[in-house]
Design a protein around this motif. Sequence first.
Motif, PDB file in Angstrom:
ATOM      1  N   ASN A  42       0.842  -1.195   0.000  1.00 37.88           N
ATOM      2  CA  ASN A  42       0.000   0.000   0.000  1.00 37.88           C
ATOM      3  C   ASN A  42       0.875   1.241   0.000  1.00 37.88           C
ATOM      4  N   VAL A  43       0.562   2.171  -0.888  1.00 40.46           N
ATOM      5  CA  VAL A  43       1.322   3.414  -0.987  1.00 40.46           C
ATOM      6  C   VAL A  43       0.354   4.585  -0.883  1.00 40.46           C
ATOM      7  N   THR A  44       0.641   5.490   0.061  1.00 44.14           N
ATOM      8  CA  THR A  44      -0.111   6.733   0.184  1.00 44.14           C
ATOM      9  C   THR A  44       0.873   7.887   0.089  1.00 44.14           C
ATOM     10  N   ASN A  45       0.361   9.106   0.176  1.00 41.71           N
ATOM     11  CA  ASN A  45       1.241  10.273   0.152  1.00 41.71           C
ATOM     12  C   ASN A  45       2.157  10.318   1.369  1.00 41.71           C
ATOM     13  N   TYR A  68      16.315   5.233  -3.726  1.00 41.51           N
ATOM     14  CA  TYR A  68      15.319   5.957  -4.533  1.00 41.51           C
ATOM     15  C   TYR A  68      16.032   6.643  -5.682  1.00 41.51           C
ATOM     16  N   LYS A  69      15.570   6.352  -6.895  1.00 42.46           N
ATOM     17  CA  LYS A  69      16.198   6.941  -8.081  1.00 42.46           C
ATOM     18  C   LYS A  69      15.162   7.040  -9.199  1.00 42.46           C
ATOM     19  N   ASP A  70      15.085   8.193  -9.847  1.00 44.29           N
ATOM     20  CA  ASP A  70      14.200   8.411 -10.998  1.00 44.29           C
ATOM     21  C   ASP A  70      12.765   7.983 -10.715  1.00 44.29           C
ATOM     22  N   ASN A  71      12.195   8.459  -9.606  1.00 39.25           N
ATOM     23  CA  ASN A  71      10.823   8.174  -9.199  1.00 39.25           C
ATOM     24  C   ASN A  71      10.555   6.686  -8.957  1.00 39.25           C
ATOM     25  N   GLY A 100       8.432  11.621  -2.482  1.00 41.17           N
ATOM     26  CA  GLY A 100       7.767  12.420  -3.509  1.00 41.17           C
ATOM     27  C   GLY A 100       6.934  11.568  -4.435  1.00 41.17           C
ATOM     28  N   ASN A 101       7.130  11.745  -5.715  1.00 43.61           N
ATOM     29  CA  ASN A 101       6.295  11.131  -6.739  1.00 43.61           C
ATOM     30  C   ASN A 101       6.811   9.739  -7.127  1.00 43.61           C
ATOM     31  N   ILE A 102       6.508   8.746  -6.309  1.00 44.07           N
ATOM     32  CA  ILE A 102       6.927   7.381  -6.614  1.00 44.07           C
ATOM     33  C   ILE A 102       6.044   6.822  -7.718  1.00 44.07           C
ATOM     34  N   GLN A 103       6.671   6.312  -8.760  1.00 48.35           N
ATOM     35  CA  GLN A 103       5.944   5.694  -9.860  1.00 48.35           C
ATOM     36  C   GLN A 103       5.970   4.167  -9.787  1.00 48.35           C
ATOM     37  N   LYS A 104       7.071   3.610  -9.252  1.00 46.29           N
ATOM     38  CA  LYS A 104       7.220   2.157  -9.182  1.00 46.29           C
ATOM     39  C   LYS A 104       7.994   1.780  -7.918  1.00 46.29           C
ATOM     40  N   ILE A 105       7.709   0.573  -7.429  1.00 50.95           N
ATOM     41  CA  ILE A 105       8.471   0.009  -6.317  1.00 50.95           C
ATOM     42  C   ILE A 105       8.918  -1.390  -6.724  1.00 50.95           C
ATOM     43  N   TRP A 119       4.849  -2.821  -7.124  1.00 51.68           N
ATOM     44  CA  TRP A 119       3.832  -1.784  -7.138  1.00 51.68           C
ATOM     45  C   TRP A 119       4.134  -0.810  -8.261  1.00 51.68           C
ATOM     46  N   SER A 120       3.057  -0.370  -8.932  1.00 51.82           N
ATOM     47  CA  SER A 120       3.183   0.636  -9.980  1.00 51.82           C
ATOM     48  C   SER A 120       2.019   1.609  -9.837  1.00 51.82           C
ATOM     49  N   LYS A 121       2.295   2.891 -10.001  1.00 50.96           N
ATOM     50  CA  LYS A 121       1.244   3.907  -9.892  1.00 50.96           C
ATOM     51  C   LYS A 121       0.287   3.757 -11.058  1.00 50.96           C
ATOM     52  N   GLN A 122      -0.979   3.624 -10.743  1.00 50.75           N
ATOM     53  CA  GLN A 122      -1.988   3.481 -11.802  1.00 50.75           C
ATOM     54  C   GLN A 122      -2.418   4.854 -12.267  1.00 50.75           C
ATOM     55  N   LYS A 123      -2.535   4.976 -13.578  1.00 44.92           N
ATOM     56  CA  LYS A 123      -2.893   6.286 -14.164  1.00 44.92           C
ATOM     57  C   LYS A 123      -4.330   6.318 -14.554  1.00 44.92           C
TER      58      LYS A 123
END
Length: 123
Positions: A42-45, A68-71, A100-105, A119-123
Motif C-alpha cells: 500500500n502506498v499513500t502520500n 530511490y532513483k528516478d521516481n 515524492g512522486n513514486i511511480q514504481k516500487i 507496485w506501480s502507480k496506476q494512471k
Amino acid sequence: MTTKKRNFVIAVVAIPIIFILGFLFMFTNIINPSTIFVSQCNVTNNSISIKGAFTDSANKYRGYKLTYKDNTLYIKIKGSLLSFNGSAGDFNISINNDFGNIQKIYLQGSNSSQRTLIWSKQK
C-alpha cells in the motif's frame, strides 16, 4: 589501574563483542526477490507498507535497505539463516513516504538484474 592493565581489560571485553557482531552480520544477506512473496503493498502520500514472507523457510527477516532513483523505489530485503529474537520469515515493513512522486516500487536482490516489480502507480 595502570594503562597496560586497562588496555588489556578493554581488549578482553572488546574482542569477543567484535567477534560476535561480525559473526552475526556475516550471516545476514540480501535476499533474491524470486524467493519473496509480497501479499500486500500500500502506498499513500505519507506512508508505504509492505507485507510478505520468504518462500524458502530457511531465511529469517533481518531488515531492509532503500534506494530511490528516478521516481522508483528499490527495496532490498535482508535475511539470515540464523534466528534472532524469534524473528520469522514473515515481514511487515512501514516506511515514511518522503520520496515524492513514486511511480514504481521494486524488490531488488544483491545486484540490479535481480528485481521484481511489486507496485506501480496506476494512471
